[in-house]
Write a protein that holds these residues in place. Structure first.
Motif, PDB file in Angstrom:
ATOM      1  N   THR A   9       0.824  -1.208   0.000  1.00 33.94           N
ATOM      2  CA  THR A   9       0.000   0.000   0.000  1.00 33.94           C
ATOM      3  C   THR A   9       0.860   1.261   0.000  1.00 33.94           C
ATOM      4  OG1 THR A   9      -0.121  -0.123   2.416  1.00 33.94           O
ATOM      5  CG2 THR A   9      -1.903  -1.148   1.172  1.00 33.94           C
ATOM      6  N   CYS A  10       2.057   1.174   0.530  1.00 33.69           N
ATOM      7  CA  CYS A  10       2.948   2.329   0.543  1.00 33.69           C
ATOM      8  C   CYS A  10       4.391   1.829   0.511  1.00 33.69           C
ATOM      9  CB  CYS A  10       2.713   3.181   1.793  1.00 33.69           C
ATOM     10  SG  CYS A  10       3.716   4.692   1.856  1.00 33.69           S
ATOM     11  N   TYR A  11       5.197   2.431  -0.331  1.00 31.52           N
ATOM     12  CA  TYR A  11       6.612   2.054  -0.400  1.00 31.52           C
ATOM     13  C   TYR A  11       7.441   3.308  -0.657  1.00 31.52           C
ATOM     14  CZ  TYR A  11       5.056   1.881  -5.274  1.00 31.52           C
ATOM     15  OH  TYR A  11       4.483   2.168  -6.482  1.00 31.52           O
ATOM     16  N   SER A  12       8.740   3.219  -0.407  1.00 31.29           N
ATOM     17  CA  SER A  12       9.598   4.409  -0.474  1.00 31.29           C
ATOM     18  C   SER A  12       9.758   4.892  -1.918  1.00 31.29           C
ATOM     19  CB  SER A  12      10.958   4.109   0.143  1.00 31.29           C
ATOM     20  OG  SER A  12      11.652   3.137  -0.629  1.00 31.29           O
ATOM     21  N   ARG A  13      10.155   6.155  -2.041  1.00 34.19           N
ATOM     22  CA  ARG A  13      10.317   6.769  -3.356  1.00 34.19           C
ATOM     23  C   ARG A  13      11.439   6.110  -4.149  1.00 34.19           C
ATOM     24  NH1 ARG A  13       8.368  12.368  -3.372  1.00 34.19           N
ATOM     25  NH2 ARG A  13       7.420  12.841  -1.344  1.00 34.19           N
ATOM     26  N   ASN A  14      11.294   6.146  -5.457  1.00 33.20           N
ATOM     27  CA  ASN A  14      12.341   5.664  -6.349  1.00 33.20           C
ATOM     28  C   ASN A  14      13.205   6.841  -6.802  1.00 33.20           C
ATOM     29  OD1 ASN A  14      10.855   3.273  -6.198  1.00 33.20           O
ATOM     30  ND2 ASN A  14       9.637   3.839  -7.986  1.00 33.20           N
ATOM     31  N   ALA A  25       4.149  -4.612  10.768  1.00 31.56           N
ATOM     32  CA  ALA A  25       2.976  -3.981  11.381  1.00 31.56           C
ATOM     33  C   ALA A  25       2.882  -2.483  11.114  1.00 31.56           C
ATOM     34  CB  ALA A  25       2.981  -4.237  12.890  1.00 31.56           C
ATOM     35  N   PHE A  26       4.018  -1.789  11.027  1.00 37.70           N
ATOM     36  CA  PHE A  26       3.974  -0.332  10.948  1.00 37.70           C
ATOM     37  C   PHE A  26       4.653   0.227   9.701  1.00 37.70           C
ATOM     38  CE2 PHE A  26       3.895  -1.414  15.495  1.00 37.70           C
ATOM     39  CZ  PHE A  26       2.695  -0.807  15.853  1.00 37.70           C
ATOM     40  N   SER A  27       4.939  -0.609   8.728  1.00 31.83           N
ATOM     41  CA  SER A  27       5.642  -0.135   7.543  1.00 31.83           C
ATOM     42  C   SER A  27       4.833   0.921   6.794  1.00 31.83           C
ATOM     43  CB  SER A  27       5.962  -1.305   6.614  1.00 31.83           C
ATOM     44  OG  SER A  27       6.653  -0.864   5.470  1.00 31.83           O
ATOM     45  N   ALA A  28       3.571   0.648   6.547  1.00 35.79           N
ATOM     46  CA  ALA A  28       2.738   1.596   5.811  1.00 35.79           C
ATOM     47  C   ALA A  28       2.534   2.884   6.597  1.00 35.79           C
ATOM     48  CB  ALA A  28       1.395   0.953   5.480  1.00 35.79           C
ATOM     49  N   THR A  29       2.386   2.767   7.908  1.00 37.41           N
ATOM     50  CA  THR A  29       2.205   3.956   8.744  1.00 37.41           C
ATOM     51  C   THR A  29       3.425   4.862   8.682  1.00 37.41           C
ATOM     52  OG1 THR A  29       0.816   2.664  10.253  1.00 37.41           O
ATOM     53  CG2 THR A  29       1.694   4.751  11.072  1.00 37.41           C
ATOM     54  N   ILE A  30       4.609   4.259   8.783  1.00 34.18           N
ATOM     55  CA  ILE A  30       5.851   5.038   8.710  1.00 34.18           C
ATOM     56  C   ILE A  30       6.007   5.657   7.329  1.00 34.18           C
ATOM     57  CG2 ILE A  30       8.367   4.856   8.766  1.00 34.18           C
ATOM     58  CD1 ILE A  30       8.034   2.662  10.869  1.00 34.18           C
ATOM     59  N   CYS A  31       5.701   4.900   6.312  1.00 38.09           N
ATOM     60  CA  CYS A  31       5.846   5.376   4.936  1.00 38.09           C
ATOM     61  C   CYS A  31       4.956   6.595   4.688  1.00 38.09           C
ATOM     62  CB  CYS A  31       5.502   4.246   3.971  1.00 38.09           C
ATOM     63  SG  CYS A  31       5.657   4.670   2.226  1.00 38.09           S
ATOM     64  N   ASP A  32       3.711   6.541   5.146  1.00 37.32           N
ATOM     65  CA  ASP A  32       2.807   7.682   4.969  1.00 37.32           C
ATOM     66  C   ASP A  32       3.256   8.889   5.786  1.00 37.32           C
ATOM     67  OD1 ASP A  32       1.114   6.372   3.198  1.00 37.32           O
ATOM     68  OD2 ASP A  32      -0.057   5.467   4.820  1.00 37.32           O
ATOM     69  N   ALA A  33       3.750   8.631   6.996  1.00 37.44           N
ATOM     70  CA  ALA A  33       4.149   9.728   7.881  1.00 37.44           C
ATOM     71  C   ALA A  33       5.379  10.465   7.360  1.00 37.44           C
ATOM     72  CB  ALA A  33       4.402   9.197   9.289  1.00 37.44           C
ATOM     73  N   ILE A  34       6.285   9.741   6.706  1.00 41.24           N
ATOM     74  CA  ILE A  34       7.533  10.348   6.214  1.00 41.24           C
ATOM     75  C   ILE A  34       7.429  10.663   4.723  1.00 41.24           C
ATOM     76  CG2 ILE A  34      10.061  10.110   6.276  1.00 41.24           C
ATOM     77  CD1 ILE A  34       9.811   8.047   8.366  1.00 41.24           C
ATOM     78  N   LYS A  35       6.194  10.634   4.200  1.00 37.20           N
ATOM     79  CA  LYS A  35       5.928  11.026   2.814  1.00 37.20           C
ATOM     80  C   LYS A  35       6.733  10.221   1.804  1.00 37.20           C
ATOM     81  CE  LYS A  35       4.724  15.728   4.214  1.00 37.20           C
ATOM     82  NZ  LYS A  35       3.279  15.432   4.155  1.00 37.20           N
ATOM     83  N   HIS A  36       6.769   8.907   2.034  1.00 36.59           N
ATOM     84  CA  HIS A  36       7.338   7.941   1.081  1.00 36.59           C
ATOM     85  C   HIS A  36       8.857   8.021   0.935  1.00 36.59           C
ATOM     86  CE1 HIS A  36       3.439   6.649  -0.919  1.00 36.59           C
ATOM     87  NE2 HIS A  36       3.061   7.684  -0.177  1.00 36.59           N
TER      88      HIS A  36
END
Length: 345
Positions: free
Chosen positions: A32-37, A234-245
């Motif tokens: 659902t959310c992953y880091s920027r390329n 458990a928190f990967s997507a939450t962290i990704c959204d919070a740090i704007k990918h």
């Protein structure tokens, strides 16, 4: 969707694992959310922050391997080296798989990911084997111990590789939608190995060691590993959204695993001691034999020997004896009749 036994659906929706493009559906599972390329030299690099951790992990593992190899007589040196070499190989392959340098649409990605999954299983097998080295079920460093380790890791690697490639290719009753075998090897097997390792090492410390300080290394290593897994799944997507990918849970997961591996080295180093009498290596000044008996006329004494003689003989240089570390005056001072004593032994 909650965690389901044998299913990667909820896991891959949260964490961008290397197996996710190959399981779940024919198109894989997209998180659902992953880091920027980032675009580097015309090549699109995925997970750049995680690739940086892979590079750091390879460097740190090389340093740890160097120091392990320098402890020539430490218990379990060769056995623990296998664990670190396998971990370094995992990081090397992970760098190419996570970054997308090997495209997920190619057949090579399937085979290399299967190798990657087999290496993960073998690495945890090596950790499990090292859990029992300290109990001396077999003398460490002997062919019996080393070949038992190699064969065990090879068998586990083969099982992991087969389950992975069978899942990706869809044979032997497995497919991308029936990945229970891969799920067990990829997720449950590491958990089992870590639990056994921690429990066995706590027993080893309490039963055989005089100090309890190594328990801190065990607890820190366990905490890092558990925190990494919790953040990843458990928190990967939450962290990704919070740090704007910019980064996601995979970055923190790899970082915490690296810290836990470093604590494995720290723990091993704290419970092993070299037998300096038999230690040899690249330190040229560790054992420098200076025997004044072999020097001509007894006049060419070194500075260390002159200083030692001054303390023990009232300022007169006294030749050091080879018996028990005593100098001649200390050892033979009680024998006024000379040596050998009258009447023999």
């Amino acid at each position: 969707m909650g965690l389901k036994f044998g299913s990667f659906d909820s896991i891959c929706e949260s964490a961008a694992l290397v197996v996710c493009p190959l399981v779940g559906t024919d198109q894989g599972i997209v998180p659902t959310c992953y880091s920027r390329n980032v675009l580097v030299g015309g090549t699109l690099i995925f997970q750049p922050s995680t690739c940086f951790i892979h590079i750091v992990a390879i460097i740190m593992t090389g340093i740890m391997i160097y120091y392990i190899r320098s402890k020539y007589t430490a218990v379990g040196r060769k056995e623990i080296l296998m664990f670190f070499w396998l971990y370094a190989l995992i990081q090397f392959l992970g760098m190419f798989l996570d970054s997308g340098i090997i495209k997920t649409s190619t057949a090579a990605y399937q085979w290399i990911t299967a190798i990657y999954a087999g290496l993960i299983a073998a690495t945890y097998c090596s950790l499990l084997f090292n859990a029992f080295v300290g109990f001396q079920w077999a003398e460490d460093g002997t062919p019996q111990s080393l070949w038992a380790l190699r064969i065990s890791c090879l068998v586990v690697f083969g099982v992991g590789f087969f389950l992975a490639i069978a899942t990706f290719k869809g044979f032997a009753g497995m497919s991308y939608s029936k990945a229970t075998g891969l799920w067990i090897v990829y997720l449950l097997w590491p958990l089992f190995c870590v639990a056994v390792y921690v429990f066995s090492q706590l027993i080893l410390v309490f039963r055989t060691l005089d100090t309890r300080w190594p328990i801190g290394d065990i607890l820190f290593g366990t905490a890092f590993w558990v925190i990494g897994m919790v953040i990843l799944f458990a928190f990967s997507a939450t962290i990704c959204d919070a740090i704007k990918h910019y980064i996601d849970g995979l970055f923190f997961g790899e970082l915490c695993v690296l810290l836990s591996v470093m604590m494995v080295y720290k723990y091993w180093d704290s419970i092993t001691k070299e037998d300096l009498e038999f230690s040899v290596g690249n330190k040229a000044t560790v054992w420098e034999v200076k025997d004044p008996l072999l020097q001509s006329g007894g006049q060419d004494f070194s500075e260390e020997e002159s200083s030692a003689g001054g303390h023990s003989g009232g300022g007169r240089g006294t030749a050091a004896s080879l018996v028990g570390g005593y100098n001649g005056q200390q050892y033979y001072g009680q024998r006024r009749g000379g040596y050998p004593p009258p009447g023999g032994y």
